[in-house]
Design a protein around this motif. Structure first.
Motif, PDB file in Angstrom:
ATOM      1  N   LYS B 315     -21.265 -17.313  -2.682  1.00 51.20           N
ATOM      2  CA  LYS B 315     -22.400 -17.874  -1.919  1.00 51.20           C
ATOM      3  C   LYS B 315     -22.793 -16.842  -0.883  1.00 51.20           C
ATOM      4  O   LYS B 315     -22.438 -16.942   0.306  1.00 51.20           O
ATOM      5  N   TYR B 316     -23.541 -15.831  -1.355  1.00 53.47           N
ATOM      6  CA  TYR B 316     -23.755 -14.671  -0.490  1.00 53.47           C
ATOM      7  C   TYR B 316     -24.672 -14.979   0.683  1.00 53.47           C
ATOM      8  O   TYR B 316     -24.493 -14.454   1.768  1.00 53.47           O
ATOM      9  N   THR B 317     -25.678 -15.821   0.458  1.00 56.71           N
ATOM     10  CA  THR B 317     -26.596 -16.143   1.542  1.00 56.71           C
ATOM     11  C   THR B 317     -25.818 -16.723   2.706  1.00 56.71           C
ATOM     12  O   THR B 317     -25.968 -16.281   3.852  1.00 56.71           O
ATOM     13  N   ALA B 318     -24.975 -17.714   2.391  1.00 54.58           N
ATOM     14  CA  ALA B 318     -24.221 -18.383   3.434  1.00 54.58           C
ATOM     15  C   ALA B 318     -23.251 -17.411   4.100  1.00 54.58           C
ATOM     16  O   ALA B 318     -23.117 -17.393   5.326  1.00 54.58           O
ATOM     17  N   ARG B 349     -23.361  -4.562   0.733  1.00 54.75           N
ATOM     18  CA  ARG B 349     -23.491  -3.793  -0.496  1.00 54.75           C
ATOM     19  C   ARG B 349     -22.537  -4.311  -1.577  1.00 54.75           C
ATOM     20  O   ARG B 349     -22.889  -4.398  -2.749  1.00 54.75           O
ATOM     21  N   ARG B 350     -21.345  -4.683  -1.146  1.00 53.58           N
ATOM     22  CA  ARG B 350     -20.408  -5.248  -2.119  1.00 53.58           C
ATOM     23  C   ARG B 350     -20.941  -6.538  -2.699  1.00 53.58           C
ATOM     24  O   ARG B 350     -20.789  -6.825  -3.884  1.00 53.58           O
ATOM     25  N   ALA B 351     -21.566  -7.323  -1.810  1.00 56.24           N
ATOM     26  CA  ALA B 351     -22.140  -8.586  -2.270  1.00 56.24           C
ATOM     27  C   ALA B 351     -23.222  -8.318  -3.307  1.00 56.24           C
ATOM     28  O   ALA B 351     -23.285  -8.980  -4.339  1.00 56.24           O
ATOM     29  N   LEU B 352     -24.068  -7.306  -3.027  1.00 56.14           N
ATOM     30  CA  LEU B 352     -25.144  -6.967  -3.972  1.00 56.14           C
ATOM     31  C   LEU B 352     -24.565  -6.603  -5.334  1.00 56.14           C
ATOM     32  O   LEU B 352     -25.030  -7.069  -6.376  1.00 56.14           O
ATOM     33  N   PHE B 356     -24.850  -8.857  -9.030  1.00 55.68           N
ATOM     34  CA  PHE B 356     -25.497  -8.379 -10.242  1.00 55.68           C
ATOM     35  C   PHE B 356     -24.552  -8.315 -11.446  1.00 55.68           C
ATOM     36  O   PHE B 356     -24.997  -8.373 -12.585  1.00 55.68           O
ATOM     37  N   THR B 357     -23.249  -8.213 -11.177  1.00 51.11           N
ATOM     38  CA  THR B 357     -22.282  -7.963 -12.259  1.00 51.11           C
ATOM     39  C   THR B 357     -22.465  -8.838 -13.498  1.00 51.11           C
ATOM     40  O   THR B 357     -22.503  -8.320 -14.607  1.00 51.11           O
ATOM     41  N   PRO B 358     -22.561 -10.174 -13.364  1.00 51.48           N
ATOM     42  CA  PRO B 358     -22.580 -10.975 -14.592  1.00 51.48           C
ATOM     43  C   PRO B 358     -23.905 -10.942 -15.365  1.00 51.48           C
ATOM     44  O   PRO B 358     -23.948 -11.399 -16.500  1.00 51.48           O
ATOM     45  N   TYR B 359     -24.977 -10.431 -14.764  1.00 52.01           N
ATOM     46  CA  TYR B 359     -26.293 -10.571 -15.399  1.00 52.01           C
ATOM     47  C   TYR B 359     -26.666  -9.382 -16.277  1.00 52.01           C
ATOM     48  O   TYR B 359     -26.191  -8.266 -16.043  1.00 52.01           O
ATOM     49  N   ASP B 380     -34.917  -0.464  -2.218  1.00 55.85           N
ATOM     50  CA  ASP B 380     -34.280   0.735  -1.664  1.00 55.85           C
ATOM     51  C   ASP B 380     -32.765   0.631  -1.732  1.00 55.85           C
ATOM     52  O   ASP B 380     -32.085   1.570  -2.132  1.00 55.85           O
ATOM     53  N   GLU B 381     -32.261  -0.549  -1.325  1.00 53.78           N
ATOM     54  CA  GLU B 381     -30.807  -0.727  -1.320  1.00 53.78           C
ATOM     55  C   GLU B 381     -30.238  -0.562  -2.722  1.00 53.78           C
ATOM     56  O   GLU B 381     -29.240   0.134  -2.933  1.00 53.78           O
TER      57      GLU B 381
END
Lengths: 425, 460
Positions: B315-318, B349-352, B356-359, B380-381
């Protein structure tokens, strides 16, 4: 002993192959050889360059010491000599031969007729070197003539073979002609845009064992920085085996170039930073005759940023691209660069002009092509392997080496069968 | 002795330049810090240091912080710190009573100076008499007392010197641990992190960290936890976050008591952030979330615990939201402040990457929403992450979709082989040439430097 007898003795000794005696005789009869000095050209006529090369060269030495005289005659003499000299005799006095060609080179460069020296020098090099991978001190002079004559492809016949060994030329090989060969070689390769070779040549020049910095190395380092930027996009640090003196001081002498390298890898706006360095030290680059390479660095920066974008994007609008790269000319300039790069095969992309979108494709490697390249590299590798074996063999037969290993290991623990053989003999 | 002196002096300079660099760069508007809690959980110089840091960077709490600081500083002999605080106060209130040159302050300073020199004299005399009797135990204690006094005066160089000199008079292991801790505390104040790590390793070589039997004794446990906390702090300040997390996570709340440097809250925060920024998902679960000993630390900082759990639950937003809510507090910690931006950036960055990993393809609009940023920033990120090789993917900037990319391993290895082969060939060729160069003694600069250089310059 009369002068005529001396000439006759030398002739017969040369014909009989008593080369050592020739030198001894010359050493002994100092007074007689003074006659050579008075009229070297006449003395040279006494010897046949193909049969009595040693006598001819010794007479030539006096000519070089005093005055070369008519350059046309000298050129003719050297051209003839290069074609006909007796190989074994010439190798005994190779320092004189090299010196003569060196003088010839500087005369021709001064007279602005460098192209006339290309053939004789190349003939001489081809004949005197032991194998095509041996370097002689005439090599550097030949490259110098090629550069002066602006005939760069002519130099490739020598440059494209890797130098692995040095011709034996007296007690030590002249370090200056060694440095010059690699400096000129790098120069020629960078002019022909073969940057990876150029970088290797400059690297050899810079890693030559040194206790002081030579001016040749300073110039080589300047070009090394630029070529390194062009090829790798950053300044590659010099290898570990670089001499202390070079590693420590060369950066201090070449400040502007270091600034340029720092600007090139600036993470925000390298283009602007480059401009600043360029503007402030344009004169220095022109003075060093490096402005062409600097300009190429500038263009390569744009291309490099575009290439990076192809790795991260599938599609991108021209406007976005020009912003990301930081082009002042906007989409038009971006399109211009793209067209160039697509044509040169540096990127794989297509432009949709109606929507102003670019789509990038992955780089395609073709199966067959890569196998061919691999095979070529393997052949090179095997050749080098053979060379290493030969060298290893020679080393293990070297009396000094054998003595040393024998004393330290006290006769046991030899793995190499070749050493065992030698010891048992 | 001279060695200590110069070392101490250079330490001082180093920390001073570092401090000025990070000073005045930011102010913190909202924070939930409780100054009462702070003044209770630290003692001595550390309390003053933290309060001054807060006073400098948080206008909201500045005045109160100086109150607490003055209170604390008045119980010590630290005149420099006192003047410092007075200046800050004066700057805030513009009240002449608060300035360090007002008669009240001056009289306090004079008074303290006198007392301090008196104490110093007595301690010195004591030490001299101990030395003349050469009673090792007393000499050691004498040096320690002298060091303590210097620390109270804020004279770190001399404190370091005195503590170090006690080394020759240590008789038992315990004495050594005490000595090492003293030196470590001073080094933390000076900001000389390599010394901290150095002395931690020395203590470690006595077996205090790994020896199980020793570790069972209560006071040993205490020493061990102090050492671990200090070395963790040092590693964090040297930007080796993973090591820092490893040290911090070995601590347990019961044995932890280190008011001179850190509170348990600090340990929870430092360890949590470092772990979040460097550990992968399985490690995060095993070593942090479900670690029995560390759980208790995390309970002290519920927001951070939530953030870690949210990160683990994707739950990256939270998670990023929770972290942002405590960012102000983090910036008011003098040790953590210079690292906050980097640590939080790394976590993001780790969260980003994890997102993305599973998609196989991701709508970037949705992604931007969950990371609360605009498409442009996200692009950019992500493109920088792709260039670093952290994300295997490519962006379709037209449709705003991120596609994952499959790489043909066969072709890739062909490419690598070719490159390696070419490099090898070139190196071997040069090796051969170089061996022959050595044989023929090719070398630049046999002649004098000047002459050789000039000659060649002419030729060129």
């Amino acid at each position: 002993m009369s002068f005529d007898k001396l000439v006759n003795d030398v002739r017969s000794m040369c014909e009989q192959g008593k080369y050592r005696h020739v030198l001894e005789l010359f050493d002994r009869s100092k007074e007689l050889t003074l006659r050579f000095r008075e009229n070297p050209d006449a003395a040279m006529k006494q010897f046949n360059p193909s049969k009595h090369t040693m006598g001819y060269l010794l007479a030539l030495k006096f000519k070089l010491e005093i005055n070369v005289g008519d350059p046309e005659v000298f050129l003719q003499q050297m051209t003839h000599l290069a074609e006909v000299f007796h190989l074994e005799q010439a190798r005994k006095l190779v320092d004189i031969l090299a010196f003569a060609f060196h003088i010839l080179t500087s005369i021709l460069v001064d007279r602005k007729q460098p192209q006339r020296g290309l053939l004789p020098l190349l003939t001489a090099i081809r004949r005197i070197r032991e194998t095509s991978s041996h370097l002689t001190s005439i090599h550097a002079d030949y490259l110098c003539l090629c550069l002066a004559a602006k005939n760069l492809p002519a130099a490739l016949s020598l440059l494209d073979t890797d130098i692995l060994n040095l011709n034996y030329e007296g007690a030590s090989f002249d370090s200056r002609s060694f440095l010059l060969y690699f400096y000129y070689g790098g120069y020629i390769y960078s002019a022909l845009k073969k940057f990876s070779r150029a970088l290797y040549f400059f690297e050899v020049c810079l890693t030559t064992p040194s206790s002081a910095i030579s001016a040749i190395q300073v110039e080589a380092y300047k070009k090394y920085v630029l070529v390194s930027l062009l090829l790798h996009g950053k300044l590659r640090s010099l290898p570990k085996y670089t001499s202390h003196a070079i590693e420590r001081y060369i950066r201090n002498i070449t400040g502007v170039y270091n600034d340029l390298a720092t600007a090139y890898v600036h993470d925000k706006k390298p283009l602007q930073e480059m401009q600043i360095v360029l503007q402030s030290s344009r004169e220095e680059f022109v003075k060093d005759q490096n402005s062409g390479l600097v300009k190429q660095c500038f263009a390569s920066l744009v291309k490099r940023s575009i290439q990076r974008l192809t790795k991260t994007f599938i599609t991108l609008s021209l406007k976005d691209l020009s912003e990301r790269v930081g082009l002042e000319g906007g989409p038009q300039e971006a399109e211009h660069y793209l067209l160039q790069m697509i044509e040169a095969g540096e990127i794989h992309a297509s432009i949709d002009q109606t929507q102003g979108m670019i789509s990038f494709q992955d780089e395609q490697l073709i199966d067959g092509q890569i196998v061919v390249e691999l095979e070529k590299e393997l052949r090179d590798c095997m050749f080098l392997g053979e060379m290493l074996k030969v060298m290893n063999m020679n080393l293990s037969k070297d009396p000094k080496y054998v003595r040393k290993t024998k004393s330290t290991t006290s006769g046991t623990g030899f793995e190499d069968s070749s050493i065992k053989e030698i010891l048992s003999v | 002795m001279a060695v200590f002196k110069s070392q101490g002096a250079s330490l001082h300079v180093e920390s001073a330049t570092k401090d000025t660099k990070e000073l005045d760069d930011y102010t913190v508007e909202n924070t939930s810090l409780d100054l009462d809690a702070i003044s209770q959980s630290y003692s001595g110089l550390m309390k003053i240091k933290r309060l001054i840091h807060i006073a400098k960077h948080c206008p909201m709490l500045a005045l109160d912080a100086t109150h607490y600081a003055v209170e604390e500083v008045k119980s010590t002999f630290n005149i420099a710190a006192f003047q410092d605080i007075c200046n800050i106060r004066h700057h805030l209130t513009k009240d002449p009573k608060d300035s360090s040159t007002c008669p009240e302050a001056i009289s306090w300073i004079e008074d303290r100076k006198r007392q301090s020199s008196l104490i110093l004299e007595t301690l010195d005399k004591d030490l001299k008499s101990f030395r003349s009797h050469s009673i090792k135990e007393s000499i050691r204690r004498g040096y320690d007392d002298l060091g303590d006094h210097y620390l109270k005066c804020g004279d770190l160089t001399n404190a370091f010197k005195c503590y170090s000199r006690a080394k020759d008079y240590c008789l038992s292991d315990k004495h050594f641990y005490g000595l090492y801790l003293n030196i470590i505390v001073v080094s933390v104040f000076v900001g000389n992190w390599s010394t901290v790590i150095n002395y931690y390793n020395k203590a470690d070589s006595y077996g205090i960290i790994s020896n199980k039997q020793l570790a069972k004794q209560a006071d040993m446990l205490k020493i061990k936890s102090r050492l671990l906390a200090a070395v963790g702090l040092a590693e964090m300040c040297l930007e080796r976050y993973k090591n820092a997390a490893r040290y911090f996570l070995q601590l347990s709340v019961d044995a932890f008591d280190f008011p001179e440097i850190l509170s348990a809250h600090d340990v929870a925060i430092y360890a949590g952030l470092c772990a979040l920024a460097t550990y992968d998902r399985p490690d995060l679960n095993n070593k942090v979330i479900s670690s029995n000993t560390f759980k208790e630390f995390l309970e002290l900082e519920p927001t951070l615990r939530n953030a870690i759990c949210q990160f683990y639950d994707s739950k990256y937003t939270a998670c990023l939201g929770s972290l942002r809510s405590i960012q102000g507090d983090l910036l008011l910690d003098p040790f953590l402040a210079p690292h906050v931006t980097r640590l939080l950036g790394e976590i993001r960055r780790r969260a980003l990457v994890q997102y993305f990993t599973p998609y196989s393809s991701v709508d970037m609009n949705k992604m931007a929403e969950s990371f609360e940023s605009t498409i442009g920033e996200l692009e950019d990120e992500i493109s920088s992450l792709i260039l670093e090789g952290k994300i295997q993917g490519r962006i379709d900037a037209n449709a705003k979709i991120l596609y994952s990319r499959s790489v043909d391993p066969r072709m890739l290895s062909f490419k690598h082989v070719l490159e390696a082969g070419r490099a090898y060939n070139q190196q071997t060729a040069y090796l051969l040439l170089r061996a022959n160069m050595m044989k023929q003694k090719v070398s630049v600069g046999h002649a004098q430097f000047g002459t050789a250089y000039e000659q060649e310059a002419e030729y060129l």
